[in-house]
Scaffold this active site. Structure first.
Site, mmCIF file in Angstrom:
data_model
loop_
_atom_site.group_PDB
_atom_site.id
_atom_site.type_symbol
_atom_site.label_atom_id
_atom_site.label_comp_id
_atom_site.label_asym_id
_atom_site.label_seq_id
_atom_site.Cartn_x
_atom_site.Cartn_y
_atom_site.Cartn_z
ATOM 1 N N CYS A 74 13.726 58.219 70.367
ATOM 2 C CA CYS A 74 13.798 58.306 71.824
ATOM 3 C C CYS A 74 14.372 56.993 72.337
ATOM 4 O O CYS A 74 13.763 55.940 72.156
ATOM 5 C CB CYS A 74 12.402 58.550 72.400
ATOM 6 S SG CYS A 74 12.350 58.542 74.206
ATOM 7 N N CYS A 198 17.218 60.727 79.663
ATOM 8 C CA CYS A 198 17.047 60.813 78.210
ATOM 9 C C CYS A 198 18.003 59.808 77.581
ATOM 10 O O CYS A 198 19.225 59.950 77.698
ATOM 11 C CB CYS A 198 17.340 62.225 77.717
ATOM 12 S SG CYS A 198 17.338 62.369 75.913
#
Length: 263
Positions: A74, A198
């Site tokens: 991530c 994101c």
């Protein structure tokens, strides 16, 4: 048992972080993490991270999706955990840590976190769209007006299509605002919804829509939660290296919660 937690966000992509360098929270279960990330019955977050000790590195990042399962890399989480490490007393000029996709470097520049991402071998064509892995798998689709798009509906359609349903894929809808500026909205697997930003997704979008055929690129990204920058080099063979994701990482609050209420 009480869990001491810290809430951080990077352009609206929010995370629960815990300092696990003494191993106090190693036994957390999938159910614990899922409930902690629940926005109605828990703290609420897109993901959960452990800051672990790791020999040879400044720390280890262990990332879990909001569904409680251990996830792939991530990017915004990586930036947030660097800020968290600094706030917890790990002071470095350049951070060197390990995550599920391998080692990463990071620096704190002008109050923002710049995170070096993994190299990317290339981009696969999928019909008229693109698929690539920037630490997590991403689908990138060009649209002329992403702000009017139903990202949940359209993203879910691609994520659960026959090609991607088993392993899942993150879906990015991208609008070219200027040659060096993109607007990106992302449906994330594991969260199973649109997130405000994101990191690996905007990185994927920037690589797909490079504006210099070879050599250095710098792409500004606008997301629902704020602005990011991705800079990288593109090689003549279509591979990408020296990829850096830069943007804010902010502590929101800290507290404690009883795990007895999250079984």
């Amino acid at each position: 048992m009480n869990l001491t937690f810290y809430k951080y966000q990077g352009t609206g992509n929010d995370f629960i972080l815990v300092d696990n360098r003494e191993g106090a929270y190693t036994g957390l279960t999938e159910a614990h993490i899922k409930n902690l990330c629940d926005r109605r019955f828990g703290i609420g977050a897109d993901g959960f991270m452990l800051l672990n000790e790791k020999e040879g590195y400044d720390f280890e990042m262990v990332y879990y999706n909001a569904d409680g399962r251990e996830g792939s890399m991530c990017g915004n989480g990586g930036r947030c955990i660097v800020q968290f490490a600094s706030d917890r007393g790990i002071k470095k000029t350049t951070y060197h840590f390990i995550a599920t996709d391998g080692p990463h470097d990071a620096t704190i520049e002008d109050g923002e976190i710049a995170l070096k991402m993994k190299d990317v071998d290339g981009i696969q064509a999928h019909k008229t769209d693109s698929v690539l892995n920037t630490g997590s798998p991403h689908y990138v689709q060009l649209d002329t007006d992403v702000m009017s798009l139903d990202v949940f509906k359209e993203g879910q359609k691609i994520r659960y299509s026959k090609e991607f349903a088993e392993k899942g894929i993150n879906v990015n809808f991208v609008q070219v605002k200027q040659p060096d500026t993109l607007i990106v909205r992302t449906y994330e697997r594991g969260v199973e919804n649109e997130t405000f930003s994101c990191g690996t997704g905007v990185t994927a979008a920037a690589l797909v829509y490079f504006h210099n055929d070879n050599g250095f690129n710098s792409v500004n990204i606008e997301t629902l939660g704020g602005k990011l920058n991705v800079r990288y080099s593109r090689e003549p063979n279509g591979s990408f290296n020296n990829i850096w994701l830069k943007g804010p990482a902010v502590k929101v609050f800290e507290g404690s919660v009883s795990l007895d209420n999250n079984d």
